[in-house]
Design an enzyme around this catalytic site. Structure first.
Site, PDB file in Angstrom:
ATOM      1  N   ALA A  31     -10.426   0.341   5.570  1.00 22.29           N
ATOM      2  CA  ALA A  31      -9.718  -0.225   6.701  1.00 22.29           C
ATOM      3  C   ALA A  31     -10.220   0.075   7.747  1.00 22.29           C
ATOM      4  O   ALA A  31     -10.519  -0.815   8.954  1.00 22.29           O
ATOM      5  CB  ALA A  31      -8.328   0.206   6.641  1.00 22.29           C
ATOM      6  N   PHE A  38      -2.924   6.200   1.561  1.00 19.35           N
ATOM      7  CA  PHE A  38      -2.140   5.384   2.770  1.00 19.35           C
ATOM      8  C   PHE A  38      -0.689   5.195   1.818  1.00 19.35           C
ATOM      9  O   PHE A  38      -0.747   4.972   0.642  1.00 19.35           O
ATOM     10  CB  PHE A  38      -2.693   4.333   3.278  1.00 19.35           C
ATOM     11  CG  PHE A  38      -2.020   3.664   4.205  1.00 19.35           C
ATOM     12  CD1 PHE A  38      -1.452   4.071   5.546  1.00 19.35           C
ATOM     13  CD2 PHE A  38      -1.163   2.354   3.819  1.00 19.35           C
ATOM     14  CE1 PHE A  38      -0.705   3.546   6.151  1.00 19.35           C
ATOM     15  CE2 PHE A  38      -0.343   1.763   4.943  1.00 19.35           C
ATOM     16  CZ  PHE A  38      -0.108   2.102   6.128  1.00 19.35           C
ATOM     17  N   ASP A  39       0.466   4.880   2.666  1.00 22.09           N
ATOM     18  CA  ASP A  39       1.843   4.932   2.081  1.00 22.09           C
ATOM     19  C   ASP A  39       1.823   3.402   1.048  1.00 22.09           C
ATOM     20  O   ASP A  39       2.416   3.562   0.020  1.00 22.09           O
ATOM     21  CB  ASP A  39       3.001   4.874   2.830  1.00 22.09           C
ATOM     22  CG  ASP A  39       2.902   4.170   4.166  1.00 22.09           C
ATOM     23  OD1 ASP A  39       1.831   2.939   4.271  1.00 22.09           O
ATOM     24  OD2 ASP A  39       3.527   4.363   4.981  1.00 22.09           O
ATOM     25  N   ASP A  59     -11.386   3.123   0.349  1.00 23.83           N
ATOM     26  CA  ASP A  59     -10.147   2.582   1.093  1.00 23.83           C
ATOM     27  C   ASP A  59     -10.897   2.244   2.515  1.00 23.83           C
ATOM     28  O   ASP A  59     -10.855   3.502   3.328  1.00 23.83           O
ATOM     29  CB  ASP A  59      -9.018   3.066   1.268  1.00 23.83           C
ATOM     30  CG  ASP A  59      -7.876   2.326   2.090  1.00 23.83           C
ATOM     31  OD1 ASP A  59      -8.273   1.364   2.834  1.00 23.83           O
ATOM     32  OD2 ASP A  59      -6.796   2.546   1.925  1.00 23.83           O
ATOM     33  N   TYR A  66     -10.701 -26.384  -1.303  1.00 22.37           N
ATOM     34  CA  TYR A  66      -9.890 -25.439  -2.086  1.00 22.37           C
ATOM     35  C   TYR A  66     -10.765 -24.450  -2.914  1.00 22.37           C
ATOM     36  O   TYR A  66     -10.848 -23.285  -3.036  1.00 22.37           O
ATOM     37  CB  TYR A  66      -9.065 -26.267  -3.254  1.00 22.37           C
ATOM     38  CG  TYR A  66      -8.151 -25.540  -3.780  1.00 22.37           C
ATOM     39  CD1 TYR A  66      -6.776 -25.347  -3.530  1.00 22.37           C
ATOM     40  CD2 TYR A  66      -8.576 -24.909  -5.151  1.00 22.37           C
ATOM     41  CE1 TYR A  66      -5.954 -24.377  -4.332  1.00 22.37           C
ATOM     42  CE2 TYR A  66      -7.754 -24.216  -5.904  1.00 22.37           C
ATOM     43  CZ  TYR A  66      -6.493 -23.931  -5.337  1.00 22.37           C
ATOM     44  OH  TYR A  66      -5.444 -23.005  -5.973  1.00 22.37           O
ATOM     45  N   LYS A 123      -8.029  -4.133  10.242  1.00 20.74           N
ATOM     46  CA  LYS A 123      -8.248  -3.370  11.127  1.00 20.74           C
ATOM     47  C   LYS A 123      -9.837  -3.565  11.454  1.00 20.74           C
ATOM     48  O   LYS A 123      -9.974  -4.114  12.595  1.00 20.74           O
ATOM     49  CB  LYS A 123      -8.381  -1.918  10.602  1.00 20.74           C
ATOM     50  CG  LYS A 123      -6.699  -1.504  10.281  1.00 20.74           C
ATOM     51  CD  LYS A 123      -6.157  -1.919   9.312  1.00 20.74           C
ATOM     52  CE  LYS A 123      -4.764  -1.367   9.002  1.00 20.74           C
ATOM     53  NZ  LYS A 123      -3.944  -2.059   7.873  1.00 20.74           N
ATOM     54  N   HIS A 174      11.896   3.403   6.547  1.00 24.02           N
ATOM     55  CA  HIS A 174      11.701   3.543   7.923  1.00 24.02           C
ATOM     56  C   HIS A 174      11.718   1.912   8.566  1.00 24.02           C
ATOM     57  O   HIS A 174      12.092   1.900   9.616  1.00 24.02           O
ATOM     58  CB  HIS A 174      10.416   4.212   8.372  1.00 24.02           C
ATOM     59  CG  HIS A 174       9.226   3.570   7.638  1.00 24.02           C
ATOM     60  ND1 HIS A 174       9.016   3.762   6.472  1.00 24.02           N
ATOM     61  CD2 HIS A 174       8.282   2.946   8.024  1.00 24.02           C
ATOM     62  CE1 HIS A 174       7.627   3.275   5.995  1.00 24.02           C
ATOM     63  NE2 HIS A 174       7.179   2.652   7.415  1.00 24.02           N
TER      64      HIS A 174
HETATM   65  N1  F0G Z   1      -5.382   1.327   3.690  1.00 22.02           N
HETATM   66  C1  F0G Z   1      -4.986   2.076   5.120  1.00 22.02           C
HETATM   67  C2  F0G Z   1      -5.569   3.303   5.171  1.00 22.02           C
HETATM   68  C3  F0G Z   1      -4.065   1.670   5.878  1.00 22.02           C
HETATM   69  O1  F0G Z   1      -4.023   1.972   7.209  1.00 22.02           O
HETATM   70  C4  F0G Z   1      -3.504   0.308   5.673  1.00 22.02           C
HETATM   71  C5  F0G Z   1      -2.618  -0.285   6.661  1.00 22.02           C
HETATM   72  C6  F0G Z   1      -3.458  -0.316   4.284  1.00 22.02           C
HETATM   73  C7  F0G Z   1      -4.464   0.242   3.357  1.00 22.02           C
HETATM   74  C8  F0G Z   1      -2.670  -1.668   4.021  1.00 22.02           C
HETATM   75  O2  F0G Z   1      -3.267  -2.615   4.612  1.00 22.02           O
HETATM   76  O3  F0G Z   1      -1.357  -3.629   6.024  1.00 22.02           O
HETATM   77  O4  F0G Z   1      -3.456  -4.864   5.228  1.00 22.02           O
HETATM   78  O5  F0G Z   1      -1.712  -4.438   3.817  1.00 22.02           O
HETATM   79  N2  F0G Z   1      -2.026   0.134   7.751  1.00 22.02           N
HETATM   80  C9  F0G Z   1      -1.231  -0.413   8.598  1.00 22.02           C
HETATM   81  C10 F0G Z   1      -0.936   0.812   9.669  1.00 22.02           C
HETATM   82  C11 F0G Z   1      -0.082  -1.082   8.290  1.00 22.02           C
HETATM   83  O6  F0G Z   1      -0.117   0.380  10.482  1.00 22.02           O
HETATM   84  O7  F0G Z   1      -1.509   1.788   9.638  1.00 22.02           O
HETATM   85  P1  F0G Z   1      -2.478  -4.024   4.997  1.00 22.02           P
END
Ligand code: F0G
Length: 461
Positions: A220, A127-128, A218, A75, A261, A451
């Site tokens: 990813a 990112f969204d 960010d 833990y 990613k 969506h």
């Molecule tokens: N930042 C970027 C640039 C991303 O593309 C994503 C996720 C996230 C943050 C959020 O990360 O999904 O681990 O919580 N992108 C996915 C996509 C969902 O399909 O592009 P997460």
């Protein structure tokens, strides 16, 4: 590889296989109807080629599976945490490392600590989920991409860059004290998976330093970004990708990562920061919602797999294959007469549905029409990034998204060249009869992130 071969081979062989879901066209028509023309509602075993996302869908290596067996599930203070912490520190140079279960958890924790109503976060593009987490804190999220990022037809090497002049103007307009951070998304997923140049990163970093605003990355898709710098920016061609990545990190004060990613894992993420005050508050939030700081909502084995993935992803043989396979898909679509966002991104090809289906207006959801046709015809799943995702209704008026795209995101190390050839063949078939595709109509959608659950139906003939 030595020599000057034209074919770039997949730099792995396959040890474990998983069957694909073959269905008939008639079955798929029924499945689409049952899913209310929303591809998120299609069961994955009814999908032949899944280009919905590159997130958490990659194949792990034998070394990662071996690392999984080394996972320490204690833990507190698990050995696996220290292995992970060292991997992240070696890569990023940041002092404090907080594991989280995925990228948006890092976003929620950091925005909860750094943002509040009245503040504004500036980014090349949020990112969204990043935008949603900034807005959930009460702050505003403003995108400042370079103008060429929105011109999909004209290729450019670094269309992920931020507009530095616009950044300075915005800082002066709002006042630096009202900007808790500037975010650079590497690569810029919302606008075509385009990379950010080192030069732009340096310039943005200088502006941030001048105004004492933290710069947060960010990351990813940091490895894809680093390798595109190597291939495209002068002065980097002989430097190892790992060194370029470290230089990218050196321009910022911290990062958030969705490890699903470029850490080549199916789940995971982290926050890495230098500021001890932010870290202390983030750690509190982490304990409250994710878990103790040495596991952060993950199993010890996940930390081991991430540590291994973060090293593997910078292998240049892998990165050569990775970028080439996305580019190969882009070339095939171009040949089939399908307009795409130019150039292809690092992780995905984005089809420009506005130009491919010009007879369908934005409120007939051209991107979603194409996504549904890809599934109906051949079991291919892709995601719309257009008016279904970003369109709004204000009063009785429909406000379309600025773009109508369909993203073909490629999972890492999963599909071979023949899978990609098949996708190209399907697009050529659709291109021949694209004018016969009909609009979709929105039946129901929730107010946020519509969506995922929206219901649609074909317009009656
Ligand atoms: N930042 C970027 C640039 C991303 O593309 C994503 C996720 C996230 C943050 C959020 O990360 O999904 O681990 O919580 N992108 C996915 C996509 C969902 O399909 O592009 P997460």
């Amino acid at each position: 590889m030595d020599g000057s071969w034209k074919t770039i081979v997949e730099p792995f062989r396959i040890k474990t296989v998983e069957p694909l879901g073959f269905t008939t066209e008639a079955e798929r028509e029924g499945i689409l109807r049952d899913a209310c023309y929303n591809v998120f509602a299609i069961p994955a075993d009814k999908v032949l080629i899944d280009f919905l996302t590159d997130s958490g869908t990659g194949a792990m290596s034998a070394e990662q599976w071996a690392a999984i067996m080394r996972g320490d599930e204690s833990y507190a203070g698990a050995r696996s945490f220290f292995v992970f912490e060292k991997a992240v520190r070696d890569l990023t140079g940041y002092r404090y490392v907080l594991p989280v279960h995925q990228g948006r958890a890092a976003e929620r924790i950091l925005m909860g600590v750094a943002c509040c109503p009245g503040k504004t976060v500036l980014a090349n593009s949020h990112f969204d989920t990043t935008r949603a987490n900034v807005e959930a804190s009460g702050a505003a999220a403003v995108d400042l991409p370079v103008p060429e990022a929105l011109d999909f037809q004209v290729p450019g090497p670094f269309k992920g860059d931020m507009d530095v002049r616009a950044l300075e103007a915005k800082i002066r307009e709002l006042g630096p004290g009202n900007i808790p951070m500037v975010i650079m998304t590497l690569t810029n997923n919302s606008l075509g998976g385009q990379p950010v140049s080192m030069r732009n990163l340096r310039e943005v970093s200088e502006v941030c330093r001048q105004y004492k605003i933290p710069l947060i990355l960010d990351v990813a898709r940091f490895a894809e970004n680093a390798f595109m710098i190597k291939l495209r920016e002068s002065g980097f061609s002989t430097r190892p990708a790992a060194e370029i990545a470290r230089e990218m990190f050196s321009h910022a004060q911290g990062c958030m990562m969705s490890a699903k990613k470029d850490a080549l894992v199916n789940i995971g993420g982290f926050l890495a920061l230098n500021d001890p005050e932010w870290v202390a508050r983030c750690r509190e939030a982490l304990i409250l919602t994710e878990g103790f700081p040495t596991y952060g909502g993950l199993a010890g084995r996940d930390l081991e797999a991430m540590a291994q993935g973060l090293r593997e992803v910078l292998d240049e043989q892998y990165l050569t294959y990775r970028l080439r396979s996305v580019e190969y898909l882009g070339e095939g679509l171009r040949r089939a007469g399908v307009p795409i966002v130019e150039p292809p991104g690092g992780h995905a090809v984005y089809v420009d549905a506005k130009r491919f289906l010009p007879h369908i207006p934005p409120d007939g959801y051209p991107g979603q029409v194409l996504a549904c046709e890809l599934y109906r015809r051949a079991g291919i799943r892709a995601v719309e990034i257009g008016s279904l995702m970003f369109g709004r209704r204000q009063g009785g008026t429909f406000i379309p998204a600025p773009m109508e795209l369909v993203r073909l995101a490629m999972p890492r190390r999963v599909y071979t060249q023949s899978h990609i050839d098949f996708v190209i063949e399907v697009f050529a078939d659709i291109a021949r009869r694209v004018r016969s595709l009909r609009s979709l109509r929105l039946l129901a959608s929730p107010p946020r992130l519509a969506h995922f659950t929206a219901k649609l139906a074909p317009e009656p003939v």
